[in-house]
Design a protein around this motif. Sequence first.
Motif, mmCIF file in Angstrom:
data_model
loop_
_atom_site.group_PDB
_atom_site.id
_atom_site.type_symbol
_atom_site.label_atom_id
_atom_site.label_comp_id
_atom_site.label_asym_id
_atom_site.label_seq_id
_atom_site.Cartn_x
_atom_site.Cartn_y
_atom_site.Cartn_z
ATOM 1 N N UNK A 1 7.998 22.066 8.189
ATOM 2 C CA UNK A 1 6.684 21.514 8.778
ATOM 3 C C UNK A 1 6.444 20.311 7.701
ATOM 4 N N UNK A 2 7.065 19.941 6.598
ATOM 5 C CA UNK A 2 6.588 18.767 5.723
ATOM 6 C C UNK A 2 6.673 17.396 6.619
ATOM 7 N N UNK A 3 5.439 16.877 6.139
ATOM 8 C CA UNK A 3 5.594 15.390 6.757
ATOM 9 C C UNK A 3 6.165 14.384 5.718
ATOM 10 N N UNK A 4 6.678 13.218 6.381
ATOM 11 C CA UNK A 4 7.118 12.291 5.458
ATOM 12 C C UNK A 4 6.236 11.865 4.067
ATOM 13 N N UNK A 5 6.865 11.871 3.006
ATOM 14 C CA UNK A 5 6.167 11.649 2.038
ATOM 15 C C UNK A 5 6.683 10.363 1.028
ATOM 16 N N UNK A 6 5.781 9.869 0.548
ATOM 17 C CA UNK A 6 6.007 8.573 -0.297
ATOM 18 C C UNK A 6 5.760 9.026 -1.665
ATOM 19 N N UNK A 7 6.897 8.892 -2.582
ATOM 20 C CA UNK A 7 6.951 9.123 -4.096
ATOM 21 C C UNK A 7 6.544 7.944 -4.741
ATOM 22 N N UNK A 8 5.762 8.245 -5.934
ATOM 23 C CA UNK A 8 5.456 7.302 -6.779
ATOM 24 C C UNK A 8 6.102 7.271 -8.044
ATOM 25 N N UNK B 1 0.937 -1.264 -0.021
ATOM 26 C CA UNK B 1 -0.130 0.109 0.034
ATOM 27 C C UNK B 1 0.774 1.413 0.020
ATOM 28 N N UNK B 2 0.437 2.261 -0.600
ATOM 29 C CA UNK B 2 1.001 3.695 -0.382
ATOM 30 C C UNK B 2 0.946 4.278 1.064
ATOM 31 N N UNK B 3 -0.213 3.803 1.839
ATOM 32 C CA UNK B 3 -0.634 4.406 3.152
ATOM 33 C C UNK B 3 0.524 3.816 4.072
ATOM 34 N N UNK B 4 1.333 2.605 3.957
ATOM 35 C CA UNK B 4 2.413 2.116 4.700
ATOM 36 C C UNK B 4 1.756 1.341 5.630
ATOM 37 N N UNK B 5 0.315 1.281 5.957
ATOM 38 C CA UNK B 5 -0.077 0.553 6.828
ATOM 39 C C UNK B 5 -0.149 -1.038 6.431
ATOM 40 N N UNK B 6 0.204 -2.219 6.957
ATOM 41 C CA UNK B 6 0.018 -3.426 6.514
ATOM 42 C C UNK B 6 0.153 -4.180 7.854
ATOM 43 N N UNK B 7 -0.419 -5.370 7.583
ATOM 44 C CA UNK B 7 -0.388 -6.587 8.580
ATOM 45 C C UNK B 7 0.725 -7.537 8.409
ATOM 46 N N UNK B 8 1.283 -8.027 9.511
ATOM 47 C CA UNK B 8 2.580 -8.978 9.083
ATOM 48 C C UNK B 8 2.190 -9.801 7.993
ATOM 49 N N UNK C 1 6.821 2.741 -5.404
ATOM 50 C CA UNK C 1 7.026 3.472 -4.514
ATOM 51 C C UNK C 1 8.298 3.489 -3.677
ATOM 52 N N UNK C 2 8.672 4.967 -3.293
ATOM 53 C CA UNK C 2 9.932 4.982 -2.634
ATOM 54 C C UNK C 2 9.776 6.101 -1.602
ATOM 55 N N UNK C 3 10.240 6.107 -0.405
ATOM 56 C CA UNK C 3 10.209 7.172 0.578
ATOM 57 C C UNK C 3 11.087 8.388 0.023
ATOM 58 N N UNK C 4 10.441 9.453 -0.049
ATOM 59 C CA UNK C 4 11.237 10.668 -0.341
ATOM 60 C C UNK C 4 12.680 11.139 0.352
ATOM 61 N N UNK C 5 12.595 10.231 1.615
ATOM 62 C CA UNK C 5 14.082 10.735 2.492
ATOM 63 C C UNK C 5 15.121 9.848 1.884
ATOM 64 N N UNK C 6 14.731 8.871 0.827
ATOM 65 C CA UNK C 6 15.870 8.177 0.257
ATOM 66 C C UNK C 6 16.561 8.941 -0.914
ATOM 67 N N UNK C 7 15.736 10.175 -1.269
ATOM 68 C CA UNK C 7 16.454 11.141 -2.101
ATOM 69 C C UNK C 7 17.052 12.302 -1.563
ATOM 70 N N UNK C 8 17.275 12.241 -0.124
ATOM 71 C CA UNK C 8 17.795 13.536 0.558
ATOM 72 C C UNK C 8 19.556 13.754 0.376
ATOM 73 N N UNK C 9 20.123 12.246 -0.182
ATOM 74 C CA UNK C 9 21.548 12.386 -0.260
ATOM 75 C C UNK C 9 21.869 12.973 -1.653
ATOM 76 N N UNK C 10 22.957 13.229 -2.157
ATOM 77 C CA UNK C 10 23.457 13.511 -3.271
ATOM 78 C C UNK C 10 23.034 12.621 -4.365
ATOM 79 N N UNK C 11 22.909 13.291 -5.432
ATOM 80 C CA UNK C 11 22.231 12.253 -6.661
ATOM 81 C C UNK C 11 23.580 11.546 -7.133
ATOM 82 N N UNK C 12 23.139 10.099 -7.512
ATOM 83 C CA UNK C 12 24.187 9.355 -7.929
ATOM 84 C C UNK C 12 24.217 9.610 -9.669
ATOM 85 N N UNK C 13 25.185 9.054 -10.092
ATOM 86 C CA UNK C 13 25.154 9.067 -11.856
ATOM 87 C C UNK C 13 23.833 8.764 -12.441
ATOM 88 N N UNK C 14 23.166 7.717 -12.014
ATOM 89 C CA UNK C 14 21.940 7.259 -12.744
ATOM 90 C C UNK C 14 20.911 8.515 -12.518
#
Length: 415
Positions: A45-52, A3-10, A263-276
């Motif tokens: 003030x931004x909350x964590x965001x999931x990118x599609x 899910x995009x919501x992030x909620x899931x059962x084990x 999807x990926x968490x936006x926080x994964x893109x807070x570091x410097x850009x890779x070559x790709x």
Amino acid sequence: MSSFNGDSMDNFKGLRITQLDDDEDEETAMEPVNIDEFDDDDEDDYEPVTLGFVESPRFSWSTLRQLFPNLAGGVPAWLDPVNLPSGKSILCDLCEVPMQFVLQLYAPIMDKESTFHRSLFLFMCPSMSCLLRDQHEQWKRAPEKAMRSMKVFRCQLPRVNPFYSSEAPKHDGTDKPLGNGAPLCTWCGTWKGDKLCSGCKSARYCSPTHQALHWRMGHKTECQQLRAVIETSDSDPVNNGVALTQKQKVASKSLWKEFVVIHEDESEYDTEMSGDDEIAKSLVSKRDVNDQMQSLMNDYEGDADKKIWVDFQQRVAKAPEQVLRYSRSSGAKPLWPMASGRASKSEIPNCKSCGGSLCFEFQVMPQLLFFFGGKNDRESLDWATIVVYTCANSCDSSLSYKEEFVWVQLYSQTA
């Protein structure tokens, strides 16, 4: 898929998103922007965001409804496959033509039994003239009375339901739902085909519009052939129901190309850009939509628009191929490209079903148009962002598909 919501059962970890398991109006000026009516756009003030992001499906079964997919383009994989939206709700309120599928997101909420499965479906009229009129409707009328060319529907089911197993799907091509869905329109493959061709008794349609289109595009000949077969055979007319392990073939050639949304968490893109990432940014910078946005920026005179534009550009540049931003947390807000044309708090209605408040859930970025093959001309479909608000309580309703609220921000605020 997950899910995009992030909620899931084990025991539903099989739903985690992966790379598909290896697989006519006069020109009208906008009212001045009252910044106090909007949320503070301070970046802190931004909350964590999931990118599609979109990619082509790797397997033919990857987009079937029993896998609870996240999709863009093509046809929807209805969650409740029987009790589909119908009547005027499927039409563009302006031109009265059935709307086209844009995307769907699987976003369950696990702290409520009735939302164990939960999906959101976005549709729109592909006519830019209708979208421009829609934009004016947002400002001239109360939201609940507006004439819309874009609509979003929410559907939710408990874990135990008539359509799916309570066990997680295997994602190996063997998963099946618990029964067939309603027959769909032969032309669009999107809406319920509750009108039967009187000739061949085989083709089904959601509207006279799609029946006429199909007739002109070849069904006239096909219908005669099918009638001849039926008249000389003892068998029943051809059943155009959809098998459990495949999707219905669609006659229309004008649907947008089908993608799965990962999807990926936006926080994964807070570091410097890779070559790709640098290559991806270079590709995106060539897009017509970004050229248009830069041209608009050069015309901006107000500090509010400039500040918001800079914040928008800096945020999006982290992952320039994002087509969607999702965040249903209590403090989540849209990332607006411009100050003008935003939805103020007073313009977001209450839930039509329970009367409760609506909250921001996701927004669609203009980059999606690139993947849909959008053109850069006056008549082509275009938007700055599409923002979806849903019932904060995700309330239950007598309707399987409840219409939520969608706001469109266009680059030009005049028609």
